[in-house]
Design a protein around this motif. Structure first.
Motif, PDB file in Angstrom:
ATOM      1  N   ALA A  61       0.710  -1.456  -0.115  1.00 51.90           N
ATOM      2  CA  ALA A  61      -0.073  -0.023  -0.425  1.00 51.90           C
ATOM      3  C   ALA A  61       0.406   1.143   0.309  1.00 51.90           C
ATOM      4  N   VAL A  62       0.784   2.367  -0.746  1.00 52.99           N
ATOM      5  CA  VAL A  62       1.584   3.963  -0.886  1.00 52.99           C
ATOM      6  C   VAL A  62      -0.214   5.005  -0.055  1.00 52.99           C
ATOM      7  N   ARG A  63       0.714   6.074   0.569  1.00 56.58           N
ATOM      8  CA  ARG A  63       0.229   6.542   1.188  1.00 56.58           C
ATOM      9  C   ARG A  63       0.166   8.267   0.285  1.00 56.58           C
ATOM     10  N   PRO A  64      -0.665   8.610   0.597  1.00 51.23           N
ATOM     11  CA  PRO A  64      -0.069  10.235   0.207  1.00 51.23           C
ATOM     12  C   PRO A  64       1.313  10.496   0.887  1.00 51.23           C
ATOM     13  N   GLY A  65       2.364  11.130   0.380  1.00 53.31           N
ATOM     14  CA  GLY A  65       3.799  11.817   1.279  1.00 53.31           C
ATOM     15  C   GLY A  65       4.681  10.891   0.508  1.00 53.31           C
ATOM     16  N   ASP A  66       4.086   9.167   0.232  1.00 49.59           N
ATOM     17  CA  ASP A  66       5.567   8.152   0.248  1.00 49.59           C
ATOM     18  C   ASP A  66       6.225   8.319  -1.023  1.00 49.59           C
ATOM     19  N   GLU A  67       7.278   8.282  -1.139  1.00 50.78           N
ATOM     20  CA  GLU A  67       8.251   8.593  -1.830  1.00 50.78           C
ATOM     21  C   GLU A  67       8.464   6.845  -2.781  1.00 50.78           C
ATOM     22  N   VAL A  68       8.307   7.352  -4.146  1.00 50.46           N
ATOM     23  CA  VAL A  68       8.056   5.746  -4.508  1.00 50.46           C
ATOM     24  C   VAL A  68       9.431   5.770  -5.744  1.00 50.46           C
ATOM     25  N   ARG A  69      10.484   5.521  -6.101  1.00 50.07           N
ATOM     26  CA  ARG A  69      11.491   4.639  -6.340  1.00 50.07           C
ATOM     27  C   ARG A  69      11.464   3.980  -7.751  1.00 50.07           C
ATOM     28  N   VAL A  70      11.763   3.846  -8.933  1.00 50.83           N
ATOM     29  CA  VAL A  70      11.202   3.264 -10.134  1.00 50.83           C
ATOM     30  C   VAL A  70      12.443   3.372 -11.131  1.00 50.83           C
ATOM     31  N   ARG A  71      12.822   2.228 -11.531  1.00 48.94           N
ATOM     32  CA  ARG A  71      13.916   1.864 -12.251  1.00 48.94           C
ATOM     33  C   ARG A  71      13.184   1.194 -13.180  1.00 48.94           C
ATOM     34  N   LEU A  72      13.572   1.920 -14.521  1.00 46.20           N
ATOM     35  CA  LEU A  72      12.452   2.067 -15.827  1.00 46.20           C
ATOM     36  C   LEU A  72      13.785   1.455 -16.961  1.00 46.20           C
ATOM     37  N   ALA A  73      13.624   0.823 -17.288  1.00 45.58           N
ATOM     38  CA  ALA A  73      15.166   0.977 -19.018  1.00 45.58           C
ATOM     39  C   ALA A  73      16.126   2.021 -18.308  1.00 45.58           C
ATOM     40  N   GLY A  74      16.950   1.107 -17.693  1.00 39.24           N
ATOM     41  CA  GLY A  74      18.256   1.967 -16.646  1.00 39.24           C
ATOM     42  C   GLY A  74      18.121   3.052 -16.135  1.00 39.24           C
ATOM     43  N   LEU A  75      17.056   4.225 -16.429  1.00 37.57           N
ATOM     44  CA  LEU A  75      16.625   5.234 -15.250  1.00 37.57           C
ATOM     45  C   LEU A  75      16.034   4.900 -13.864  1.00 37.57           C
ATOM     46  N   GLU A  76      16.254   6.035 -13.098  1.00 49.21           N
ATOM     47  CA  GLU A  76      14.999   6.109 -11.735  1.00 49.21           C
ATOM     48  C   GLU A  76      14.196   7.135 -11.669  1.00 49.21           C
ATOM     49  N   ARG A  77      13.225   7.010 -11.979  1.00 45.67           N
ATOM     50  CA  ARG A  77      12.260   7.710 -11.874  1.00 45.67           C
ATOM     51  C   ARG A  77      11.452   8.146  -9.386  1.00 45.67           C
TER      52      ARG A  77
ATOM     53  N   LEU B  34      -1.327  15.749 -11.668  1.00 46.62           N
ATOM     54  CA  LEU B  34      -1.672  16.109 -10.479  1.00 46.62           C
ATOM     55  C   LEU B  34      -1.676  15.712  -9.169  1.00 46.62           C
ATOM     56  N   ALA B  35      -1.490  14.195  -9.698  1.00 44.53           N
ATOM     57  CA  ALA B  35      -1.134  12.673  -8.344  1.00 44.53           C
ATOM     58  C   ALA B  35      -0.364  12.867  -7.835  1.00 44.53           C
ATOM     59  N   VAL B  36       0.368  13.204  -8.695  1.00 40.49           N
ATOM     60  CA  VAL B  36       2.093  12.921  -8.206  1.00 40.49           C
ATOM     61  C   VAL B  36       3.090  14.212  -8.234  1.00 40.49           C
ATOM     62  N   THR B  37       4.102  13.558  -7.609  1.00 40.67           N
ATOM     63  CA  THR B  37       5.569  14.837  -7.987  1.00 40.67           C
ATOM     64  C   THR B  37       6.073  14.488  -7.925  1.00 40.67           C
ATOM     65  N   ASP B  38       7.114  14.941  -9.949  1.00 43.85           N
ATOM     66  CA  ASP B  38       8.018  13.839  -9.857  1.00 43.85           C
ATOM     67  C   ASP B  38       9.511  14.737  -9.266  1.00 43.85           C
ATOM     68  N   LEU B  39      10.715  13.837  -8.844  1.00 46.16           N
ATOM     69  CA  LEU B  39      11.680  14.688  -8.284  1.00 46.16           C
ATOM     70  C   LEU B  39      12.466  13.921  -8.641  1.00 46.16           C
ATOM     71  N   THR B  40      12.567  13.313  -9.928  1.00 46.23           N
ATOM     72  CA  THR B  40      13.635  12.868 -10.859  1.00 46.23           C
ATOM     73  C   THR B  40      14.627  13.966 -11.488  1.00 46.23           C
ATOM     74  N   PRO B  41      16.058  14.217 -11.390  1.00 49.41           N
ATOM     75  CA  PRO B  41      16.682  15.260 -11.678  1.00 49.41           C
ATOM     76  C   PRO B  41      17.162  15.222 -13.644  1.00 49.41           C
ATOM     77  N   PRO B  42      17.333  15.789 -14.322  1.00 51.84           N
ATOM     78  CA  PRO B  42      16.937  15.568 -15.224  1.00 51.84           C
ATOM     79  C   PRO B  42      18.285  14.626 -15.455  1.00 51.84           C
ATOM     80  N   PRO B  43      18.374  14.676 -17.129  1.00 52.92           N
ATOM     81  CA  PRO B  43      19.331  13.518 -17.702  1.00 52.92           C
ATOM     82  C   PRO B  43      20.564  14.466 -17.472  1.00 52.92           C
ATOM     83  N   PRO B  44      21.485  13.320 -17.394  1.00 52.88           N
ATOM     84  CA  PRO B  44      22.900  14.040 -17.909  1.00 52.88           C
ATOM     85  C   PRO B  44      23.298  14.166 -19.462  1.00 52.88           C
ATOM     86  N   PRO B  45      23.618  15.672 -19.822  1.00 54.39           N
ATOM     87  CA  PRO B  45      24.112  16.340 -21.278  1.00 54.39           C
ATOM     88  C   PRO B  45      24.566  15.344 -22.017  1.00 54.39           C
ATOM     89  N   ARG B  46      24.247  14.945 -23.513  1.00 56.36           N
ATOM     90  CA  ARG B  46      24.438  14.014 -24.528  1.00 56.36           C
ATOM     91  C   ARG B  46      26.434  14.064 -23.871  1.00 56.36           C
TER      92      ARG B  46
END
Length: 123
Positions: A46-62, A81-93
């Motif tokens: 179960a997840v509740r509002p305020g929980d931090e979820v880290r997902v690793r997909l295709a080699g990138l962690e969100r 509106l249901a999520v706040t994305d704190l993922t840092p931007p990917p490194p420059p090419r």
């Protein structure tokens, strides 16, 4: 829109459009690619509002923070509106080094190809 106090992590990931299907979210949980508040979780966690979820997909962690629990897939504006994305931007090419790739079964590189590879590596 009235939302429940908690919901399954796999259903939430699907509802906020992190993954395309709920079964893909379940598979990611089974593989250990989903963490809630730093802990690996099963799909039924179960997840509740305020929980931090880290997902690793295709080699990138969100890094996502739950703002609202959703159990059904909704439109993209509501899902945003249901999520706040704190993922840092990917490194420059420029920072990512280009890896030379040879065709499988092409044999050893010729002298000319070897010099070109060395020229690429020296840059």
């Amino acid at each position: 829109m009235d939302s429940p106090a908690s919901c399954r992590v796999d259903a939430w990931l699907w509802a906020v459009r992190v993954v395309k299907t709920r079964s893909a979210a379940t598979t990611a949980c089974r593989a250990g690619h989903v963490r809630v508040n730093g802990e690996r979780v099963k799909a039924a966690q179960a997840v509740r509002p305020g929980d931090e979820v880290r997902v690793r997909l295709a080699g990138l962690e969100r890094i996502l923070v739950v703002r609202q629990c959703l159990v059904k897939r909704v439109g993209a504006p509501v899902a945003a509106l249901a999520v706040t994305d704190l993922t840092p931007p990917p490194p420059p090419r420029e920072e990512v080094a280009a890896v030379p790739v040879r065709e499988r079964g092409a044999g050893r590189p010729t002298k000319r190809e070897r010099r070109e590879l060395e020229r690429l590596r020296d840059r």
